[in-house]
Design a protein around this motif. Sequence first.
Motif, PDB file in Angstrom:
ATOM      1  N   SER A  75      -7.582   7.796 -22.054  1.00  0.00           N
ATOM      2  CA  SER A  75      -7.225   9.209 -21.940  1.00  0.00           C
ATOM      3  C   SER A  75      -5.941   9.396 -21.145  1.00  0.00           C
ATOM      4  O   SER A  75      -5.207  10.358 -21.357  1.00  0.00           O
ATOM      5  CB  SER A  75      -8.363   9.997 -21.289  1.00  0.00           C
ATOM      6  N   GLU A  76      -5.668   8.466 -20.241  1.00  0.00           N
ATOM      7  CA  GLU A  76      -4.473   8.566 -19.399  1.00  0.00           C
ATOM      8  C   GLU A  76      -3.247   7.918 -20.030  1.00  0.00           C
ATOM      9  O   GLU A  76      -2.119   8.307 -19.729  1.00  0.00           O
ATOM     10  CB  GLU A  76      -4.744   7.923 -18.035  1.00  0.00           C
ATOM     11  N   THR A  77      -3.462   6.927 -20.903  1.00  0.00           N
ATOM     12  CA  THR A  77      -2.320   6.176 -21.434  1.00  0.00           C
ATOM     13  C   THR A  77      -1.951   6.557 -22.872  1.00  0.00           C
ATOM     14  O   THR A  77      -0.784   6.484 -23.244  1.00  0.00           O
ATOM     15  CB  THR A  77      -2.599   4.658 -21.384  1.00  0.00           C
ATOM     16  N   CYS A  78      -2.926   6.967 -23.677  1.00  0.00           N
ATOM     17  CA  CYS A  78      -2.644   7.262 -25.095  1.00  0.00           C
ATOM     18  C   CYS A  78      -1.991   8.621 -25.289  1.00  0.00           C
ATOM     19  O   CYS A  78      -1.099   8.775 -26.117  1.00  0.00           O
ATOM     20  CB  CYS A  78      -3.931   7.223 -25.912  1.00  0.00           C
ATOM     21  N   ARG A  79      -2.450   9.608 -24.549  1.00  0.00           N
ATOM     22  CA  ARG A  79      -2.082  10.983 -24.818  1.00  0.00           C
ATOM     23  C   ARG A  79      -0.956  11.429 -23.906  1.00  0.00           C
ATOM     24  O   ARG A  79      -1.155  12.144 -22.930  1.00  0.00           O
ATOM     25  CB  ARG A  79      -3.304  11.881 -24.680  1.00  0.00           C
ATOM     26  N   LYS A  80       0.246  10.981 -24.241  1.00  0.00           N
ATOM     27  CA  LYS A  80       1.435  11.345 -23.479  1.00  0.00           C
ATOM     28  C   LYS A  80       2.482  11.918 -24.430  1.00  0.00           C
ATOM     29  O   LYS A  80       2.474  11.652 -25.620  1.00  0.00           O
ATOM     30  CB  LYS A  80       1.995  10.124 -22.751  1.00  0.00           C
ATOM     31  N   TRP A  81       3.393  12.680 -23.873  1.00  0.00           N
ATOM     32  CA  TRP A  81       4.462  13.262 -24.680  1.00  0.00           C
ATOM     33  C   TRP A  81       5.501  12.198 -25.013  1.00  0.00           C
ATOM     34  O   TRP A  81       5.914  11.420 -24.154  1.00  0.00           O
ATOM     35  CB  TRP A  81       5.127  14.416 -23.954  1.00  0.00           C
TER      36      TRP A  81
END
Length: 480
Positions: A75-81
């Motif tokens: 959740s912290e590494t995949c969903r980035k701009w």
Amino acid sequence: MTRLLRYPFTCSALLQAPPFPPSLARTAASQQGGSFKRMSRANSLQQQSSSPESSAGGSPVNRIFQRYARQKKMSETCRKWKTLPSAVRRDPDDVQFTLMSYNMLAQDLLEMHEDLYDQHDQVTLSWPHRYDRLLAEINLVRPDILCLQEMQDNHKDQFSSGLANFRYEMIFKKRTGEKTDGCAIYYRRDMFELVDYHDVEYYQPSVKRLDRENVAIIAKFRVKSNPSQCLVVATTHLLYNPRRQDIRLAQVQVLLAELDRLAFLSRMENGTPRYAPTILCGDFNLQPYTAPYVLLTTGFLQYENLSTNTLEPIPGGSSFGKVLLPKKLGITDDCRHETHLDRMEEEEEKSTRLHHSSKEPKARTPSPDDEQNSPYFNQGALKHRFKFTSAYRHNIGDETQEATTFQGQWITVDYLFYTKFQCTNENRLTENNLKLIATYALPTVKQAREIYTIPNMYFGSDHFALAGRFLLKAHKEPSL
């Protein structure tokens, strides 16, 4: 549907949830037997044989802690701009905005089809937990326009209250039949003025390929800081049935005709229609490069010789033929309403022959021409003038292939299309004044397998959200 414990989340702007409490982990382990089950029973053994947990040792509680630690990391590494490499200069009159599209999974549908989720971790399927997780991700993205699919009718007020800080106005369209969910568009009222909108009901009486209850919403906005700039946004949820691609294609044809009706601005000097910058998003329930996708992104589809229901090439098989929709609906092969073909200005609002149209349908008297070939109908091919581009790349078969949901395998069925180009004549395209700046990254198929299943502790739906940051440039007439 079994209701287990609710962890007391607070909705924050961060997607990251608090550590999973040991007591609840033990409760989950006791009720799940220590296993974290897949979405599909048919694929359970195959998927679990290659899953991270299949070889994990230790007690059931330890495996649950490992699972949630892995989901937290994803959740912290995949969903980035991700900013696009081609930089776009922002001028003073330009407007930057963020649009988010999310199939949020109506709780009624989850409970109606609970067999699809009986291999999930039941702790994370309660509505209070999922609501907190959905709001957390929306707060993380902070969209100026939020498009939702499977919004439950009796959850509208709860969501509007939870999103009050965004100063949204909402448009909602419930599905045609008895289902309690539909589509919604939230927009910031301090940023956009609603000029007009259409509810689209795909259901048409006595039309075989339009007998389903799916809907769409199309809205036209004016930018308050620069009233000369306008934007059209559409969201939809198409039929799920994997074996009825023909129905989805028929729904897309109706949707494109309704987009033509609302996004039309005027005609250029050479007679070519000019449209407002348009964004089309939602759950299309079809994979990249299938027939409806090809129509949307290329502007053309020859369907005549494709298979009847799947619309795939089958040499020597039963071909589709020339007729997709009956002439009585008045939707031409170039995905426009026949009553709008001679339209010159956007103010000329005309009725259509669609049942339950936003405007009263206009009765049509059959003519002898109905029995003859017409250049506008049933020629075995479709075309349109919206030049849609997907905001996301679809690297099919590659390790970087992105996933939006799980349907027997991790696949893409949700899209964020925008009109990067516009037609200036039959053979020429020019850059539109709608520019994509960045996308909210989707997990790859490999990363989705690490996440293991959704909804879960950190993701509130069985679909991943899509989002894009756009720049609406000050309007300039295209050179002819």
